[in-house]
Design an enzyme around this catalytic site. Structure first.
Site, PDB file in Angstrom:
ATOM      1  N   HIS A 181       6.998   4.401  12.370  1.00 16.89           N
ATOM      2  CA  HIS A 181       6.966   4.298  10.907  1.00 16.89           C
ATOM      3  C   HIS A 181       7.892   5.382  10.355  1.00 16.89           C
ATOM      4  O   HIS A 181       7.531   6.555  10.307  1.00 16.89           O
ATOM      5  CB  HIS A 181       5.510   4.539  10.463  1.00 16.89           C
ATOM      6  CG  HIS A 181       5.270   4.512   8.985  1.00 16.89           C
ATOM      7  ND1 HIS A 181       4.320   3.681   8.417  1.00 16.89           N
ATOM      8  CD2 HIS A 181       5.789   5.228   7.961  1.00 16.89           C
ATOM      9  CE1 HIS A 181       4.281   3.890   7.110  1.00 16.89           C
ATOM     10  NE2 HIS A 181       5.172   4.827   6.814  1.00 16.89           N
ATOM     11  N   ARG A 222       0.827  -1.214   0.000  1.00 21.33           N
ATOM     12  CA  ARG A 222       0.000   0.000   0.000  1.00 21.33           C
ATOM     13  C   ARG A 222       0.861   1.264   0.000  1.00 21.33           C
ATOM     14  O   ARG A 222       0.933   1.979  -0.989  1.00 21.33           O
ATOM     15  CB  ARG A 222      -0.942  -0.011   1.214  1.00 21.33           C
ATOM     16  CG  ARG A 222      -2.137   0.958   1.089  1.00 21.33           C
ATOM     17  CD  ARG A 222      -1.808   2.402   1.397  1.00 21.33           C
ATOM     18  NE  ARG A 222      -1.232   2.593   2.715  1.00 21.33           N
ATOM     19  CZ  ARG A 222      -0.770   3.744   3.155  1.00 21.33           C
ATOM     20  NH1 ARG A 222      -0.784   4.817   2.360  1.00 21.33           N
ATOM     21  NH2 ARG A 222      -0.225   3.847   4.356  1.00 21.33           N
ATOM     22  N   ASP A 223       1.549   1.515   1.088  1.00 23.60           N
ATOM     23  CA  ASP A 223       2.330   2.742   1.202  1.00 23.60           C
ATOM     24  C   ASP A 223       3.469   2.768   0.209  1.00 23.60           C
ATOM     25  O   ASP A 223       3.906   3.834  -0.221  1.00 23.60           O
ATOM     26  CB  ASP A 223       2.866   2.868   2.635  1.00 23.60           C
ATOM     27  CG  ASP A 223       3.343   4.271   2.969  1.00 23.60           C
ATOM     28  OD1 ASP A 223       2.961   5.211   2.251  1.00 23.60           O
ATOM     29  OD2 ASP A 223       4.094   4.432   3.945  1.00 23.60           O
ATOM     30  N   HIS A 274      10.480   6.985   7.385  1.00 21.94           N
ATOM     31  CA  HIS A 274      10.953   7.042   6.003  1.00 21.94           C
ATOM     32  C   HIS A 274      12.457   7.322   6.031  1.00 21.94           C
ATOM     33  O   HIS A 274      12.997   7.790   7.031  1.00 21.94           O
ATOM     34  CB  HIS A 274      10.189   8.110   5.225  1.00 21.94           C
ATOM     35  CG  HIS A 274       8.789   7.695   4.879  1.00 21.94           C
ATOM     36  ND1 HIS A 274       8.332   7.592   3.585  1.00 21.94           N
ATOM     37  CD2 HIS A 274       7.740   7.342   5.666  1.00 21.94           C
ATOM     38  CE1 HIS A 274       7.069   7.198   3.590  1.00 21.94           C
ATOM     39  NE2 HIS A 274       6.683   7.039   4.849  1.00 21.94           N
ATOM     40  N   CYS A 288       5.788   9.639  -0.475  1.00 21.96           N
ATOM     41  CA  CYS A 288       4.504  10.249  -0.142  1.00 21.96           C
ATOM     42  C   CYS A 288       4.178  11.287  -1.196  1.00 21.96           C
ATOM     43  O   CYS A 288       4.935  12.238  -1.391  1.00 21.96           O
ATOM     44  CB  CYS A 288       4.531  10.896   1.242  1.00 21.96           C
ATOM     45  SG  CYS A 288       2.973  11.712   1.670  1.00 21.96           S
ATOM     46  N   ASN A 309      10.156   4.049   2.465  1.00 26.26           N
ATOM     47  CA  ASN A 309      10.097   3.623   3.855  1.00 26.26           C
ATOM     48  C   ASN A 309      11.360   2.868   4.266  1.00 26.26           C
ATOM     49  O   ASN A 309      12.161   2.449   3.422  1.00 26.26           O
ATOM     50  CB  ASN A 309       8.899   2.680   4.055  1.00 26.26           C
ATOM     51  CG  ASN A 309       7.574   3.362   3.862  1.00 26.26           C
ATOM     52  OD1 ASN A 309       7.022   3.960   4.781  1.00 26.26           O
ATOM     53  ND2 ASN A 309       7.035   3.267   2.655  1.00 26.26           N
TER      54      ASN A 309
END
Length: 323
Positions: free
Chosen positions: A218, A26-27, A220, A251, A260
C-alpha cells in the site's frame, strides 16, 4: 498466484494476476475537507464494483468527532449488505467499532497497527503494545462471529515523527497481526517517502515473516514513487496491491502525505504487462472522473486524465463525423 514468466526491470518474474484492493471510499475520502454526500459515496462504490473491483473498502467505524467524513459508514454498509459480488472491509479501531460494524451487516473488518511508537500514539492514542492487545481482542471477537479480518501496518517504511523504520520492526508487527488471524496484512508506506530500495527491503522482510500470499502493499505517492515501488514488490511475487481511484487520499496524522497510488495508473501498467486484474479500465476512468467532479477538481491519476481526454476527443470526432 503463479508467475507469468514476464521479466521485470530487475529480472524478477511477475505474477499472472494481481488482486487490487480499492481503498478510495475509505482511505481516500476520509482525508477530504468537506464531507462527501452519502449518495455520491454509494454511486462511487457501485461504479467501482461495475468496473470489476472485487474488494472495496467501504468506510470506517471510528468516532465521527475525529473523522466526520466516515460518519455514515453504517448506511453505506447497510446499503450493500445483501451483495455477495464484492468484499467490503470496514476499519474498526476497537470493540465498540466492531459492534457497530456487525450491526450494520459488515462481513469483513480491518485493523490498523503502527510500526512506530509516536505514530501509534498520534493515530491510535495507544502504545504499540496497547494497540496490539486491543486488536487481538477485536480480531478474536470478529472471527468468533464469522467475520474476516484484514490487517494494516502503518509506517512500514517511514514515520513522520520517527523517520525511517527498520524493515524487521515492521515485519515483526505484520507477523503479530497474521498470528492473530488476519487473513492478509497490508504493508503501508504511509508518508509516501519510500523509493524502490527501501520498498524492497520492507517487502523482503515482510515475506520472510508472513507467507507471501498473505502480504499486500500500500503505497502513497508523495514523492511520485508509488507505481515503481509497487512494480518492485510485484517482482518479488507479491500479488495484492492497495490503490485508490483518482489517486484520492492522504493521512490526517502524516503531514504532507499525498494521495494513494491511483488505481487507474496501476491498472494501466498491469494491462501493459499482460497481468490480469479483471478490471475495465475505461469504466474505472469514468468512476474516477465522476468522484473528482463531486470533489470539484481534476483526477490526480495521470492515466485517468490522459484516457479521459482521449475518450472525450474520440467522442467529439465521432459526433462530428456523424453530422
Amino acid at each position: 498466484m503463479t508467475e507469468s514468466g514476464i521479466p521485470g526491470a530487475s529480472g524478477g518474474a511477475l505474477p499472472n494476476a494481481v488482486r487490487i484492493v480499492e481503498v478510495g471510499p475509505r482511505d481516500g475520502l476520509q482525508n477530504e475537507r468537506a464531507v462527501v454526500p452519502l449518495a455520491a459515496k454509494l454511486s462511487l462504490i457501485e461504479s467501482l464494483v461495475a468496473a470489476g473491483l472485487g474488494t472495496v473498502e467501504a468506510g470506517s467505524f471510528v468516532s465521527p468527532r475525529w473523522v466526520p467524513q466516515m460518519a455514515d459508514t453504517d448506511r453505506v454498509v447497510t446499503h450493500f449488505r445483501s451483495s455477495d459480488a464484492v468484499e467490503m472491509p470496514v476499519l474498526v479501531p476497537n470493540l465498540r467499532g466492531l459492534e457497530l460494524a456487525k450491526a450494520a451487516g459488515a462481513r469483513t473488518v480491518a485493523v490498523f497497527a503502527a510500526a512506530t511508537v509516536l505514530f501509534s500514539r498520534a493515530n491510535l492514542n495507544a502504545s504499540r503494545a496497547e494497540s496490539l492487545a486491543r486488536f487481538a481482542e477485536v480480531t478474536a471477537a470478529a472471527r468468533a462471529s464469522g467475520m474476516r479480518v484484514r490487517g494494516y501496518v502503518s509506517c512500514a517504511v517511514h514515520c513522520p515523527y520517527e523517520g525511517w523504520v527498520e524493515p524487521g520492526k515492521a515485519a515483526e508487527l505484520a507477523a503479530s497481526l497474521a498470528d492473530m488471524g488476519c487473513y492478509e496484512v497490508s504493508m503501508c508506506d504511509t508518508t509516501g517517502a519510500a523509493s524502490p530500495g527501501r520498498a524492497l527491503a520492507m517487502a523482503r522482510a515482510a515475506i520472510a515473516a508472513v507467507p507471501i500470499d498473505r502480504i499486500a502493499v500500500h503505497f502513497h505517492d508523495t514523492f511520485g514513487q508509488a507505481l515503481v515501488n509497487t512494480l518492485a514488490c510485484l517482482e518479488l511475487g507479491i500479488s495484492v496491491v492497495d490503490s485508490s481511484v483518482s489517486g484520492l487520499g492522504g493521512c490526517p496524522y502524516s503531514p504532507g502525505a499525498a494521495g494513494n497510488l491511483a488505481t487507474e495508473d496501476l491498472v494501466y501498467m498491469l494491462d501493459g504487462l499482460g497481468i490480469a486484474t479483471g478490471i475495465d479500465l475505461d469504466a474505472l476512468v469514468k468512476a474516477g472522473a465522476e468522484i473528482s467532479d463531486v470533489l470539484g477538481r481534476k483526477p490526480i491519476s495521470r492515466a485517468g486524465l490522459a484516457l479521459a481526454t482521449r475518450l472525450s476527443a474520440s467522442s467529439e470526432v465521432k459526433d462530428h463525423l456523424s453530422n
